[in-house]
Scaffold this motif. Structure first.
Motif, PDB file in Angstrom:
ATOM      1  N   ILE A 113      52.313   1.805 -24.385  1.00 19.57           N
ATOM      2  CA  ILE A 113      50.777   2.449 -25.065  1.00 19.57           C
ATOM      3  C   ILE A 113      50.251   0.836 -25.322  1.00 19.57           C
ATOM      4  O   ILE A 113      48.911   0.657 -24.397  1.00 19.57           O
ATOM      5  CB  ILE A 113      50.276   3.215 -24.784  1.00 19.57           C
ATOM      6  CG1 ILE A 113      50.422   3.252 -26.241  1.00 19.57           C
ATOM      7  CG2 ILE A 113      50.763   5.056 -24.888  1.00 19.57           C
ATOM      8  CD1 ILE A 113      49.226   4.250 -27.414  1.00 19.57           C
ATOM      9  N   GLU A 166      52.558   5.834 -27.223  1.00 21.19           N
ATOM     10  CA  GLU A 166      52.192   7.211 -27.194  1.00 21.19           C
ATOM     11  C   GLU A 166      51.724   8.231 -28.630  1.00 21.19           C
ATOM     12  O   GLU A 166      53.332   8.314 -28.822  1.00 21.19           O
ATOM     13  CB  GLU A 166      52.491   8.092 -25.938  1.00 21.19           C
ATOM     14  CG  GLU A 166      52.259   9.715 -26.650  1.00 21.19           C
ATOM     15  CD  GLU A 166      50.387  10.310 -26.274  1.00 21.19           C
ATOM     16  OE1 GLU A 166      50.230  11.239 -26.360  1.00 21.19           O
ATOM     17  OE2 GLU A 166      49.787   9.152 -25.976  1.00 21.19           O
ATOM     18  N   PHE A 188      45.800  -2.459 -25.338  1.00 29.13           N
ATOM     19  CA  PHE A 188      46.083  -1.500 -24.426  1.00 29.13           C
ATOM     20  C   PHE A 188      46.824  -2.163 -23.504  1.00 29.13           C
ATOM     21  O   PHE A 188      46.184  -3.357 -22.993  1.00 29.13           O
ATOM     22  CB  PHE A 188      45.353  -0.402 -23.690  1.00 29.13           C
ATOM     23  CG  PHE A 188      45.009   0.687 -25.230  1.00 29.13           C
ATOM     24  CD1 PHE A 188      45.829   2.154 -25.357  1.00 29.13           C
ATOM     25  CD2 PHE A 188      44.152   0.364 -26.535  1.00 29.13           C
ATOM     26  CE1 PHE A 188      45.801   2.831 -26.234  1.00 29.13           C
ATOM     27  CE2 PHE A 188      44.325   1.484 -27.326  1.00 29.13           C
ATOM     28  CZ  PHE A 188      44.348   2.881 -27.182  1.00 29.13           C
ATOM     29  N   LYS A 221      46.649   8.445 -28.800  1.00 28.44           N
ATOM     30  CA  LYS A 221      47.176   9.241 -27.647  1.00 28.44           C
ATOM     31  C   LYS A 221      46.685   8.602 -25.818  1.00 28.44           C
ATOM     32  O   LYS A 221      45.011   8.496 -26.191  1.00 28.44           O
ATOM     33  CB  LYS A 221      46.587  10.679 -27.696  1.00 28.44           C
ATOM     34  CG  LYS A 221      47.075  11.405 -28.798  1.00 28.44           C
ATOM     35  CD  LYS A 221      46.086  13.042 -28.841  1.00 28.44           C
ATOM     36  CE  LYS A 221      47.143  13.450 -30.404  1.00 28.44           C
ATOM     37  NZ  LYS A 221      46.349  13.513 -31.424  1.00 28.44           N
ATOM     38  N   GLU A 222      47.445   9.318 -25.183  1.00 24.76           N
ATOM     39  CA  GLU A 222      47.493   8.389 -23.674  1.00 24.76           C
ATOM     40  C   GLU A 222      47.968   9.465 -23.091  1.00 24.76           C
ATOM     41  O   GLU A 222      49.472   9.826 -23.108  1.00 24.76           O
ATOM     42  CB  GLU A 222      47.281   6.918 -23.626  1.00 24.76           C
ATOM     43  CG  GLU A 222      46.454   6.580 -22.463  1.00 24.76           C
ATOM     44  CD  GLU A 222      47.023   4.773 -22.095  1.00 24.76           C
ATOM     45  OE1 GLU A 222      46.386   4.505 -22.724  1.00 24.76           O
ATOM     46  OE2 GLU A 222      48.973   4.386 -21.785  1.00 24.76           O
ATOM     47  N   SER A 252      43.769   9.688 -19.252  1.00 27.12           N
ATOM     48  CA  SER A 252      42.591  10.049 -20.566  1.00 27.12           C
ATOM     49  C   SER A 252      43.394   8.815 -22.015  1.00 27.12           C
ATOM     50  O   SER A 252      44.625   9.047 -22.237  1.00 27.12           O
ATOM     51  CB  SER A 252      41.647  10.923 -21.108  1.00 27.12           C
ATOM     52  OG  SER A 252      43.108  11.752 -22.002  1.00 27.12           O
ATOM     53  N   ARG A 253      42.511   8.668 -22.018  1.00 24.67           N
ATOM     54  CA  ARG A 253      42.742   7.429 -23.465  1.00 24.67           C
ATOM     55  C   ARG A 253      42.238   7.800 -24.876  1.00 24.67           C
ATOM     56  O   ARG A 253      40.961   7.833 -24.554  1.00 24.67           O
ATOM     57  CB  ARG A 253      42.728   5.881 -23.283  1.00 24.67           C
ATOM     58  CG  ARG A 253      42.602   5.130 -24.340  1.00 24.67           C
ATOM     59  CD  ARG A 253      42.475   3.782 -23.787  1.00 24.67           C
ATOM     60  NE  ARG A 253      43.810   3.561 -23.126  1.00 24.67           N
ATOM     61  CZ  ARG A 253      43.972   2.297 -22.044  1.00 24.67           C
ATOM     62  NH1 ARG A 253      42.914   1.590 -22.176  1.00 24.67           N
ATOM     63  NH2 ARG A 253      44.561   2.167 -21.444  1.00 24.67           N
ATOM     64  N   ARG A 254      42.630   8.422 -25.948  1.00 25.12           N
ATOM     65  CA  ARG A 254      41.807   8.684 -27.123  1.00 25.12           C
ATOM     66  C   ARG A 254      42.387   8.374 -28.770  1.00 25.12           C
ATOM     67  O   ARG A 254      42.914   8.038 -28.680  1.00 25.12           O
ATOM     68  CB  ARG A 254      42.066  10.605 -27.404  1.00 25.12           C
ATOM     69  CG  ARG A 254      41.896  10.601 -27.835  1.00 25.12           C
ATOM     70  CD  ARG A 254      41.918  12.250 -28.367  1.00 25.12           C
ATOM     71  NE  ARG A 254      41.137  13.325 -29.142  1.00 25.12           N
ATOM     72  CZ  ARG A 254      41.446  14.132 -29.536  1.00 25.12           C
ATOM     73  NH1 ARG A 254      41.695  15.428 -28.226  1.00 25.12           N
ATOM     74  NH2 ARG A 254      41.319  15.064 -30.700  1.00 25.12           N
ATOM     75  N   LYS A 314      41.155   6.256 -15.889  1.00 28.19           N
ATOM     76  CA  LYS A 314      41.864   6.691 -16.763  1.00 28.19           C
ATOM     77  C   LYS A 314      40.557   6.916 -18.299  1.00 28.19           C
ATOM     78  O   LYS A 314      39.934   5.918 -18.311  1.00 28.19           O
ATOM     79  CB  LYS A 314      42.762   5.606 -17.761  1.00 28.19           C
ATOM     80  CG  LYS A 314      43.242   6.401 -19.196  1.00 28.19           C
ATOM     81  CD  LYS A 314      44.425   5.806 -19.150  1.00 28.19           C
ATOM     82  CE  LYS A 314      45.261   5.882 -18.402  1.00 28.19           C
ATOM     83  NZ  LYS A 314      46.657   5.144 -18.844  1.00 28.19           N
ATOM     84  N   THR A 327      38.046   7.353 -21.308  1.00 29.67           N
ATOM     85  CA  THR A 327      38.510   6.430 -23.497  1.00 29.67           C
ATOM     86  C   THR A 327      38.103   6.677 -23.777  1.00 29.67           C
ATOM     87  O   THR A 327      36.386   7.412 -23.637  1.00 29.67           O
ATOM     88  CB  THR A 327      37.772   5.117 -22.891  1.00 29.67           C
ATOM     89  OG1 THR A 327      39.312   4.109 -22.211  1.00 29.67           O
ATOM     90  CG2 THR A 327      38.500   4.648 -24.637  1.00 29.67           C
TER      91      THR A 327
END
Length: 685
Positions: free
Chosen positions: A23, A55, A71, A89-90, A94-96, A114, A116
């Protein structure tokens, strides 16, 4: 192991890395930052610029350390400040960023496909086009600061969405919210300096030189880097009682991950005892060069080092332990080669070590190698196998005495395992063990003695073995390492056989008449295999070259035990970033005999690098004594101190003192105390 199991392991090792999507990567690293995931066997590994991020990776920065993450789509950049732990996490939508402790500064461009989010234990924050600084600590406390737009913060405790204004610093503790007026007391200066408007119309975040890199003090940058450097050294070198004037020139070429260093020195003695045999052959010219090279390619890593080498071990070190080729420089000069290749941090690696290239030109040579295989993340067992061989233990001495001698080889192998029991953010617990074997080309005959030194039993062995384990290692906070293991050894086994002084003590010169208390079988054994020259008449004083595992039979087994031994080893290590590392290892062994003799090993070291103590560029202290029964046993002892202190005007003061014991004079049966000291001034530009 059947071919189906082998095929399964190979396929598993190929498929597993593909199940974790890349990622992003580390764009910038300063100090010590680490990554941990199932890919790394739930262990933290130190990262460098360019290391990939996958990830569900956990990332941690040490004190006075920071790093920048980019990223893959270049729409999110995260600056991670010191003493911070987070998880990334992705998925397709979503991207977290989960911030557990510490502080981050994040830049984000709106991505229609996506979203965030930033999560703490207290807050949930969606990010569109924004730059956000956030600090989380004491589990439920947050500082949140938005540079560009209003943001929505969902509070976990009062279950409400709170709107935070731009350039407003808010403090949260559980359901409590409070505005902070004095921003400079909380927010880092580099964040406040970025309050100018940011262009969010770009398709990706463009990185300018040093963008997002905080300046904690005055930072000097050279736009043009000169890869060529040189330093000069002038001082005195004292070898035992002989004084020398030392003059040295050290050119350096440094380009990215390649370093080449020259070592051109001259040692002139006022008494005429100059060290002038350093330009005689091609190996002498090789000894003037050292090379360091490293390469990182996704999961693969390559390290190559040529020149002086220190502290190489296989597995836990029960066979090969801290072997070195640079203890008594310049009396003994050896250039070695160390190659390490990591196929994947959760698959296989390979270590190859050659302490002396010169030995191969003297009809000998030492080579050690080890490879290890990580089984799986569900069964976190690492298996290793190693080999070491000395093709001629007499290669160095035979050239020195210039007489007809035989050759003698010795080979060793080890099997080791490591099973990971616990792997948390700051705790790592493992069970380990190592099984060691040594093989000799002929039977070694030794006699067991009773309390009156009267021979009562003849024994012979063509090899020995030792076991280190089971053992447990506990690593706390990625700094403190505690190890304990049981040991069990066969008769005449010498733990850490290939140790720091091995190149100097693998064989000794002996001159004398072989008689009582030795028996005829032993005398014939020594005459047949270790005699210098063609023959020796009975009762005549003769010369021999004796290997280290045979020499004890000349001195009533002083140097090994004629019985099985049992004991334990303890070890403590501490490392603080790249500034300081220290280690302490002790072993105790007890004979399984009526005499119950005891044997001991002790090793200690301290390394301090630049930045830990003011004006100290480096400091190294070390002490080692392997398998001794009395304090007076010294022939496996080495100790010393090496320091470099910064002075004004690009000068530095170098003070070194070392001592090792080995048979240097080859005149009698005594071991020689070899002291080595120097004091010099170095000028670098």
């Amino acid at each position: 192991m059947g071919y189906k199991n082998i095929l399964y392991i190979l396929l598993f090792s190929i498929i597993l890395p593909l199940s974790y999507d890349k990622i992003g990567y580390f764009h910038y690293v300063e100090g010590e930052c680490y990554v941990k995931s199932f890919r790394t066997n739930n262990k933290y590994f130190k990262v460098s610029i360019g290391t990939d991020i996958y990830e569900n990776d956990f990332i941690k920065s040490d004190k006075d350390s920071n790093c920048i993450i980019r990223f893959n789509d270049d729409k999110t950049h995260v600056f991670i400040e010191s003493k911070t732990i987070l998880n990334l996490k992705e998925d397709n939508f979503s991207r977290r960023v989960d911030l557990f402790d510490g502080s981050i500064y994040i830049k984000n461009l709106f991505n229609q496909s996506k979203n965030t989010y930033v999560f703490t234990n207290n807050s949930q924050i969606p990010l569109l086009n924004n730059r956000l600084w956030i600090k989380s600590f004491d589990v439920v406390k947050d500082y949140i600061y938005s540079l560009d737009n209003e943001i929505e913060v969902y509070n976990e405790f009062n279950k409400e969405v709170i709107i935070l204004k731009r350039l407003s610093l808010e403090f949260f503790e559980n359901e409590l919210q409070k505005s902070i007026l004095n921003l400079a007391d909380i927010i880092p200066a580099y964040v406040l300096n970025e309050e100018k408007e940011f262009n969010f119309n770009n398709q990706k975040i463009e990185i300018k030189k040093y963008d997002m890199i905080p300046v904690y003090g005055k930072r000097v940058r050279n736009n043009i880097y000169d890869p060529y450097q040189v330093s000069f050294d002038f001082g005195s070198k004292i070898l035992n009682n002989a004084s020398h004037i030392k003059v040295g020139i050290y050119p350096v070429y440094l380009n990215k991950n390649l370093l080449i260093r020259g070592n051109i020195e001259s040692f002139i003695s006022p008494s005429g005892n100059n060290i002038d045999n350093q330009w005689d052959d091609g190996y002498d010219y090789l000894d003037k060069i050292s090379v360091n090279y490293s390469q990182y390619n996704n999961k693969n890593q390559l390290y190559i080092k040529f020149g002086p080498l220190d502290n190489f071990s296989l597995a836990s070190g029960y066979l090969v332990n801290n072997i070195s080729n640079a203890i008594d420089y310049p009396r003994k000069i050896n250039s070695g080669l160390h190659l390490k290749y990591v196929f994947d941090i959760d698959f296989m690696d390979l270590d190859v070590f050659i302490p002396s290239i010169r030995d191969f030109g003297n009809d000998g040579g030492v080579i050690a190698a080890r490879t290890s295989l990580f089984i799986s993340h569900k069964f976190p067992l690492t298996l290793g196998i190693g080999f070491v061989g000395d093709f001629n233990q007499f290669s160095n001495i035979s050239k020195t005495i210039n007489k007809t001698t035989k050759s003698r080889s010795v080979y060793g192998a080890e099997l080791d395992f490591n099973y990971n029991l616990i792997s948390n953010l700051d705790l790592d617990v493992n069970i380990f063990g190592e099984f060691v074997g040594l093989w000799y080309p002929e039977y070694n005959y030794y006699v067991l003695f009773d309390g009156q030194n009267v021979s009562n039993d003849l024994r012979w062995r063509k090899g020995t073995w030792g076991i280190s384990g089971p053992g447990v290692s506990v690593k706390v906070n990625n700094r403190y390492l505690f190890k304990f293991s049981f040991n069990y050894n066969s008769a005449t086994f010498i733990p850490n056989y290939f140790n720091s002084t091995y190149l100097y003590n693998r064989a000794r010169y002996y001159k004398g008449i072989l008689d009582y208390p030795m028996i005829q079988k032993q005398i014939d054994y020594l005459n047949d295999n270790f005699l210098i020259g063609q023959s020796c008449a009975a009762g005549e004083e003769c010369e021999y070259l004796i290997p280290k595992d045979v020499y004890p039979i000349l001195v009533n087994n002083d140097g090994f035990s004629g019985f099985n031994t049992i004991g334990f080893t303890t070890e403590f290590r501490y490392k603080f970033q790249s500034y300081i590392s220290t280690s302490l290892m002790t072993s105790v062994f007890f004979e399984e005999s009526d005499n119950s003799n005891s044997y001991y090993s002790f090793q200690a070291s301290l390394d301090i690098n630049k930045g830990y103590i003011r004006n100290i560029n480096s400091m190294k202290l070390y002490f080692s004594n392997i398998y001794f029964s009395k304090i007076s046993d010294k022939y496996r002892t080495a100790f010393g101190i090496e320091t470099e202190t910064k002075l004004p005007m690009s000068l530095s003061l170098i003070i070194n003192l070392g001592q090792v014991y080995y048979d240097n004079n080859l005149l009698n049966n005594d071991i020689d105390k070899m002291t080595n000291s120097d004091i010099s001034i170095k000028y670098s530009f």
